[in-house]
Design an enzyme around this catalytic site. Structure first.
Site, PDB file in Angstrom:
ATOM      1  N   CYS A   1      -5.479   2.816  -3.291  1.00 13.75           N
ATOM      2  CA  CYS A   1      -6.389   1.947  -2.546  1.00 13.75           C
ATOM      3  C   CYS A   1      -6.115   1.980  -1.051  1.00 13.75           C
ATOM      4  CB  CYS A   1      -6.280   0.521  -3.073  1.00 13.75           C
ATOM      5  SG  CYS A   1      -6.513   0.476  -4.847  1.00 13.75           S
TER       6      CYS A   1
ATOM      7  N   TYR B   1       8.866  18.565   1.687  1.00 17.51           N
ATOM      8  CA  TYR B   1       8.390  17.237   2.109  1.00 17.51           C
ATOM      9  C   TYR B   1       7.247  16.760   1.223  1.00 17.51           C
ATOM     10  CZ  TYR B   1      11.353  18.654   5.944  1.00 17.51           C
ATOM     11  OH  TYR B   1      12.431  19.116   6.670  1.00 17.51           O
TER      12      TYR B   1
END
Ligand code: PLP
Length: 418
Positions: A345, A373
């Site tokens: 969200c 990463y």
């Protein structure tokens, strides 16, 4: 750079080495990180062979991807390690890495982490301030030992990379200003439990040009000359990490050219050379495999809502980083312009904007160049268990981290008993 050599199409199907990615999704589910052992090995060997006869140590920057299997494969190839926490030190030891080939970087080492690293007898602390030096001296004194130290100097060069991953400008929090380093090295007598054995710099990450590396090494070499003329015995020069990879259309120097340049820049000195590559070893050795959950066509945009999200791969949300997104099964139908987004969200939860893809619900996608990463920056935001990780070795698939369960995720939490 070599690109995605270990990930390739065969009859319209994307493979990792000899394994169809479709098979991995069927057996282990999605989202799933997939690494290629051969890509990792080839990248390490490219560094190692480029040094030729030069005395050197490659210290893999653990923070790029700290999975034990990745560390173990590199340790078996002879790699050393660059750590930035006590936790990473534990991982190196668990993975069979050699503490004598391990350097400890970072601006905020705690005394507890210093103690752990001294007990493990690591090669060197890369110290980033006088306050840290004083603290390390005290910890070493309390353990009746001597800590080997490089000062990490800040050479004040522009790495020309994203500001969040640029570390070698004088306004960054990293390193000791060049103008102060010589004085601190000369104050060694104040720190009887410190031995200055090296000199270190690291100017940033995802550098795609060679020039900033050359500028940094020339500045650091000047300082090394000063230190030597003052009678200091410096045994190694650590030039940090930062070599970029191709995500899209970048043209970073090849590993061979990069190492050759570092060697040429330092040909006048006899010190052992250390480097700390992270991204350039693992970045293009891994992908993130994800499945299309829903297609949503609005008047403004076409969205492909996939089951991987910013919690799995944060780089797009954090740095607006670009990752190529490839269909696992090539689809001959007409393409549409898609926003590839996750279920979290946040509007920042995207993996790629404006990608030409022809998609059906349930299709698999590979988010490329996700080995560095990716998993190491993942989180549990939205209470999303962390993805599984597998390593492919020719036709074999090894699960190197099981998908996290909800039980593991809440294991440390307690509700109030009244
Ligand atoms: C992150 C980091 C590295 C590795 O950087 P890459 O760009 O992944 O090669 C090396 N050294 C230090 C001190 C770092 O912080």
């Amino acid at each position: 750079m070599s690109g995605f050599t270990a990930f390739h199409y065969q009859d319209g199907e994307l493979f990792a080495e000899a394994v169809p990615l479709k098979q991995i999704a069927a057996e282990f589910g999605t989202p799933c990180y997939v690494y290629s052992r051969s890509a990792l090995t080839q990248a390490f060997q490219a560094f190692d062979t480029a040094f030729a006869n030069r005395d050197h140590l490659i210290c893999y920057a653990v923070k790029a991807n700290s999975n034990l299997a990745i560390l173990n494969v590199l340790a078996k190839l002879g790699s050393g390690f660059d750590i930035v926490s006590g936790g990473e030190l534990q991982r190196v030891l668990l993975a069979g890495g050699d503490p004598r080939k391990t350097v400890f970087s970072g601006v905020g080492k705690t005394t507890d982490e210093m103690r752990q690293a001294l007990a493990a007898r690591i090669l060197c602390f890369n110290v980033e301030s006088e306050a840290e030096l004083a603290a390390l001296n005290q910890v070493a004194q309390s353990m009746q030992t001597v800590a080997s130290v490089s000062l990490r100097v800040n050479p004040d060069v522009d790495a020309k990379t994203h500001p969040y991953i640029s570390t070698g400008l004088k306004e960054n929090k990293f390193g000791i200003p060049m103008t102060e380093a010589a004085r601190i090295y000369q104050s060694a007598h104040q720190y009887p439990h410190i031995r200055f054995t090296g000199l270190d710099c690291h100017i940033g990450s995802q550098l795609t040009e060679i020039d900033p590396f050359t500028q940094a090494s020339s500045k650091v070499l000047g300082l090394l000359g000063t230190l030597q003329s003052q009678g200091l015995q410096i045994e190694h020069l650590d030039l940090g990490g930062g070599l970029g990879i191709r995500y899209r259309d970048e043209t970073p120097p090849s590993i061979a050219d990069y190492v050759a340049t570092l060697c040429a820049n330092t040909r006048t000195i006899k010190q052992k050379l250390l480097i700390e590559p992270g991204r350039s070893l693992v970045g293009n050795s891994g992908i993130l495999l994800t499945r299309v959950e829903y297609l949503k066509h609005t008047p403004a945009k076409n969205f492909a809502i996939v089951d991987a999200a910013m919690n799995d791969l944060m780089r797009p949300a954090l740095y607006q980083a670009y990752h190529a997104i490839l269909p696992v099964a090539q689809n001959p139908a007409d393409t549409k312009n898609y926003q590839v987004v996750g279920p979290v969200c946040e509007t920042g939860d995207f993996l790629g904007h404006d990608r030409a893809l022809s998609l059906d619900t349930g299709d698999l996608l590979a988010v490329m160049s996700a080995g560095a990463y990716g998993m190491s920056m993942s989180s549990n935001y939205n209470t999303r268990p962390r993805a599984a990780e597998v390593m492919v070795d020719q036709e074999k698939i090894h699960v190197i981290r099981q998908r996290e369960t909800l039980a593991q995720l809440v294991a440390g939490e307690r509700i109030l008993d009244e």
